[in-house]
Design a protein around this motif. Structure first.
Motif, short mmCIF file in Angstrom:
data_model
loop_
_atom_site.label_atom_id
_atom_site.label_comp_id
_atom_site.label_asym_id
_atom_site.label_seq_id
_atom_site.Cartn_x
_atom_site.Cartn_y
_atom_site.Cartn_z
N THR A 184 11.25 1.87 25.72
CA THR A 184 10.81 2.49 24.48
C THR A 184 10.41 1.39 23.52
N ALA A 185 9.16 1.36 23.16
CA ALA A 185 8.65 0.31 22.28
C ALA A 185 9.20 0.50 20.87
N PRO A 186 9.61 -0.61 20.26
CA PRO A 186 10.00 -0.50 18.86
C PRO A 186 8.81 0.01 18.05
N ALA A 187 9.08 0.81 17.06
CA ALA A 187 8.02 1.40 16.26
C ALA A 187 7.18 0.30 15.62
N PRO A 188 5.83 0.38 15.76
CA PRO A 188 4.98 -0.65 15.16
C PRO A 188 4.98 -0.59 13.64
N PHE A 189 5.19 0.58 13.10
CA PHE A 189 5.24 0.77 11.66
C PHE A 189 6.51 1.54 11.35
N VAL A 190 7.22 1.08 10.37
CA VAL A 190 8.45 1.76 10.00
C VAL A 190 8.15 2.63 8.78
N THR A 191 8.28 3.91 8.95
CA THR A 191 8.10 4.83 7.85
C THR A 191 9.47 5.09 7.25
N ASN A 192 9.61 4.77 6.00
CA ASN A 192 10.89 4.90 5.35
C ASN A 192 10.71 5.79 4.13
N GLU A 193 11.19 7.00 4.23
CA GLU A 193 11.03 7.96 3.14
C GLU A 193 11.76 7.48 1.89
N ILE A 194 12.90 6.84 2.07
CA ILE A 194 13.66 6.36 0.92
C ILE A 194 12.83 5.32 0.15
N PHE A 195 12.24 4.37 0.87
CA PHE A 195 11.40 3.36 0.22
C PHE A 195 10.22 4.01 -0.49
N SER A 196 9.60 4.98 0.17
CA SER A 196 8.47 5.69 -0.46
C SER A 196 8.90 6.34 -1.76
N LYS A 197 10.07 6.96 -1.78
CA LYS A 197 10.54 7.62 -3.01
C LYS A 197 10.84 6.60 -4.11
N VAL A 198 11.36 5.44 -3.73
CA VAL A 198 11.63 4.39 -4.71
C VAL A 198 10.32 3.93 -5.34
N VAL A 199 9.32 3.63 -4.53
CA VAL A 199 8.03 3.15 -5.05
C VAL A 199 7.37 4.22 -5.91
N VAL A 200 7.37 5.45 -5.44
CA VAL A 200 6.75 6.54 -6.22
C VAL A 200 7.50 6.74 -7.53
N SER A 201 8.83 6.64 -7.50
CA SER A 201 9.60 6.76 -8.74
C SER A 201 9.20 5.68 -9.74
N ILE A 202 8.99 4.46 -9.25
CA ILE A 202 8.56 3.36 -10.12
C ILE A 202 7.18 3.66 -10.70
N LEU A 203 6.27 4.12 -9.85
CA LEU A 203 4.92 4.44 -10.32
C LEU A 203 4.92 5.56 -11.37
N VAL A 204 5.67 6.59 -11.10
CA VAL A 204 5.72 7.74 -12.02
C VAL A 204 6.37 7.32 -13.34
N ALA A 205 7.44 6.52 -13.25
CA ALA A 205 8.11 6.06 -14.48
C ALA A 205 7.17 5.20 -15.31
N ALA A 206 6.40 4.34 -14.64
CA ALA A 206 5.46 3.47 -15.37
C ALA A 206 4.38 4.29 -16.07
N ALA A 207 4.01 5.40 -15.44
CA ALA A 207 2.99 6.26 -16.04
C ALA A 207 3.57 7.14 -17.14
N GLY A 208 4.91 7.16 -17.22
CA GLY A 208 5.56 7.99 -18.24
C GLY A 208 5.50 9.47 -17.92
N THR A 209 5.23 9.78 -16.68
CA THR A 209 5.12 11.17 -16.27
C THR A 209 6.50 11.76 -16.08
N ARG A 210 6.66 12.96 -16.57
CA ARG A 210 7.93 13.67 -16.36
C ARG A 210 7.74 14.59 -15.17
N THR A 211 8.73 14.60 -14.31
CA THR A 211 8.63 15.39 -13.08
C THR A 211 9.85 16.26 -12.90
N GLY A 212 9.78 17.09 -11.90
CA GLY A 212 10.92 17.93 -11.55
C GLY A 212 11.12 19.08 -12.51
#
Length: 189
Positions: free
Chosen positions: A87-115
């Motif tokens: 089984t080949a190690p995954a060539p790309f690691v998809t990490n939902e937690i990392f994606s949420k961290v980056v998106v949270s930073i982007l949204v906070a920088a834009a001052g957007t309120r969510t949820g």
């Protein structure tokens, strides 16, 4: 996990009904994502279509008619090929937690309120909450594997999950320590 290959592996022991295959799967892979009966039967139909399994008869045992399936010679060969593949190690690691961290930073920088509560996302708070959820799951798995009489399959499955959760927790700790640097990088891009 390849459902078709796991079912072929279970059929290697001899002919079986779909219902029994589902029960065997649940017993042998207790920590895996549950396999729905519909998925078992759909996979069996595809195995038959592809010549990897065959219908070995039907019976009713006083209840509804049930189809008995068996692996074919081609199914056995396919199972052997699959089992021997590395089984080949995954060539790309998809990490939902990392994606949420980056998106949270982007949204906070834009001052957007969510949820629903209209708050601005906080990447560090998300990491803390996610870490707590991981730690709770690790406690559950540790209790499961240390239960008196736990079978080796359960212990090994729990160990596998614990190793992955531990890696996630270590990553979250490292990321939390670097959140200011990450925030600066994300906001400067």
């Amino acid at each position: 996990m390849s459902t078709r290959h796991v079912l072929l592996g279970l059929l290697a022991a001899g002919p079986c009904h779909g219902y029994d295959l589902k029960r065997q799967y649940d017993a042998r892979f207790p920590q895996a994502r549950p396999l729905a009966y519909g998925q078992v039967y759909t996979t069996l139909q595809r195995l038959v279509r592809d010549g990897l399994a065959a219908v070995d008869g039907t019976d009713s045992d006083g209840g509804p008619e049930r189809t008995l399936y068996r692996s074919t010679d081609e199914g056995s060969r396919e199972l052997g090929r699959w089992a021997e593949e590395i089984t080949a190690p995954a060539p790309f690691v998809t990490n939902e937690i990392f994606s949420k961290v980056v998106v949270s930073i982007l949204v906070a920088a834009a001052g957007t309120r969510t949820g629903q509560d209209g708050r601005t996302p906080d990447a560090a708070a998300h990491l803390r909450a996610q870490r707590a959820a991981h730690m709770e799951r690790m406690r559950e798995l540790t209790a499961l594997k240390t239960t008196p009489g736990a079978d080796l399959g359960t212990v090994l499955s729990a160990d596998y999950a614990l190793a992955h959760l531990d890696a996630d927790v270590r990553w979250m700790t490292t990321t939390a320590a670097r959140i200011d640097t990450l925030t600066a990088e994300v906001n400067s891009a």
